[in-house]
Design a protein around this motif. Structure first.
Motif, PDB file in Angstrom:
ATOM      1  N   PHE A  81       0.831  -1.203   0.000  1.00 50.45           N
ATOM      2  CA  PHE A  81       0.000   0.000   0.000  1.00 50.45           C
ATOM      3  C   PHE A  81       0.864   1.251   0.000  1.00 50.45           C
ATOM      4  O   PHE A  81       0.558   2.228  -0.680  1.00 50.45           O
ATOM      5  N   GLU A  82       1.953   1.233   0.780  1.00 48.68           N
ATOM      6  CA  GLU A  82       2.865   2.376   0.796  1.00 48.68           C
ATOM      7  C   GLU A  82       3.497   2.576  -0.577  1.00 48.68           C
ATOM      8  O   GLU A  82       3.598   3.706  -1.055  1.00 48.68           O
ATOM      9  N   CYS A  83       3.932   1.498  -1.216  1.00 52.03           N
ATOM     10  CA  CYS A  83       4.561   1.583  -2.539  1.00 52.03           C
ATOM     11  C   CYS A  83       3.598   2.128  -3.592  1.00 52.03           C
ATOM     12  O   CYS A  83       4.005   2.834  -4.507  1.00 52.03           O
ATOM     13  N   ALA A  84       2.335   1.787  -3.451  1.00 51.00           N
ATOM     14  CA  ALA A  84       1.324   2.244  -4.401  1.00 51.00           C
ATOM     15  C   ALA A  84       0.847   3.659  -4.087  1.00 51.00           C
ATOM     16  O   ALA A  84       0.032   4.216  -4.815  1.00 51.00           O
ATOM     17  N   GLY A  85       1.347   4.230  -2.992  1.00 47.77           N
ATOM     18  CA  GLY A  85       0.952   5.574  -2.611  1.00 47.77           C
ATOM     19  C   GLY A  85      -0.423   5.672  -2.005  1.00 47.77           C
ATOM     20  O   GLY A  85      -1.014   6.734  -1.934  1.00 47.77           O
ATOM     21  N   LEU A  86      -0.948   4.534  -1.537  1.00 51.83           N
ATOM     22  CA  LEU A  86      -2.286   4.514  -0.960  1.00 51.83           C
ATOM     23  C   LEU A  86      -2.297   4.873   0.513  1.00 51.83           C
ATOM     24  O   LEU A  86      -3.328   5.289   1.047  1.00 51.83           O
ATOM     25  N   ILE A  87      -1.163   4.690   1.175  1.00 55.02           N
ATOM     26  CA  ILE A  87      -1.004   5.125   2.563  1.00 55.02           C
ATOM     27  C   ILE A  87       0.413   5.675   2.719  1.00 55.02           C
ATOM     28  O   ILE A  87       1.293   5.372   1.918  1.00 55.02           O
ATOM     29  N   ARG A  88       0.614   6.459   3.729  1.00 53.20           N
ATOM     30  CA  ARG A  88       1.943   6.991   4.013  1.00 53.20           C
ATOM     31  C   ARG A  88       2.673   6.078   4.977  1.00 53.20           C
ATOM     32  O   ARG A  88       2.055   5.489   5.855  1.00 53.20           O
ATOM     33  N   ALA A  89       4.001   6.002   4.790  1.00 53.14           N
ATOM     34  CA  ALA A  89       4.822   5.209   5.706  1.00 53.14           C
ATOM     35  C   ALA A  89       4.732   5.822   7.096  1.00 53.14           C
ATOM     36  O   ALA A  89       4.674   7.033   7.259  1.00 53.14           O
ATOM     37  N   ALA A  90       4.693   4.948   8.074  1.00 52.56           N
ATOM     38  CA  ALA A  90       4.594   5.411   9.471  1.00 52.56           C
ATOM     39  C   ALA A  90       5.906   5.958   9.968  1.00 52.56           C
ATOM     40  O   ALA A  90       6.937   5.690   9.526  1.00 52.56           O
TER      41      ALA A  90
END
Length: 90
Positions: A81-90
């Motif tokens: 999800f982070e790689c796809a830009g759907l969520i930001r890395a914590a």
């Protein structure tokens, strides 16, 4: 049918967070067929991703069986999800 998920080039991907991550308390091993069903990919795709460093490696369990740590799979899902830009890395 394999679903293609567009992800960022390697130099733009967040670090692979499962590297160096051991099992956590209560962790369990998931058999390959369970992982394939959860992720929705083929065995060939799974091993291609492992070879490319884009999926947590399998762990030999003996007798030719392998397993995947459930915590690594959960980390991998979040990473995708982070790689796809759907969520930001914590």
């Amino acid at each position: 049918m394999t679903t293609k998920i567009e992800i960022a080039p390697d130099d733009e991907k967040p670090a692979r967070p499962w590297h160096g991550q051991g099992p956590i308390k209560g962790d369990r091993y998931l058999r390959r067929d369970v992982v394939l069903e959860r992720v929705g990919i083929t065995k060939t795709t799974l091993y291609d991703w492992i070879a490319a460093g884009n999926f947590p490696p399998s762990i030999p369990l003996g007798g030719g069986s392998v397993g995947f740590l459930e915590s690594h799979l959960e980390i991998w899902i979040k990473w995708r999800f982070e790689c796809a830009g759907l969520i930001r890395a914590a």
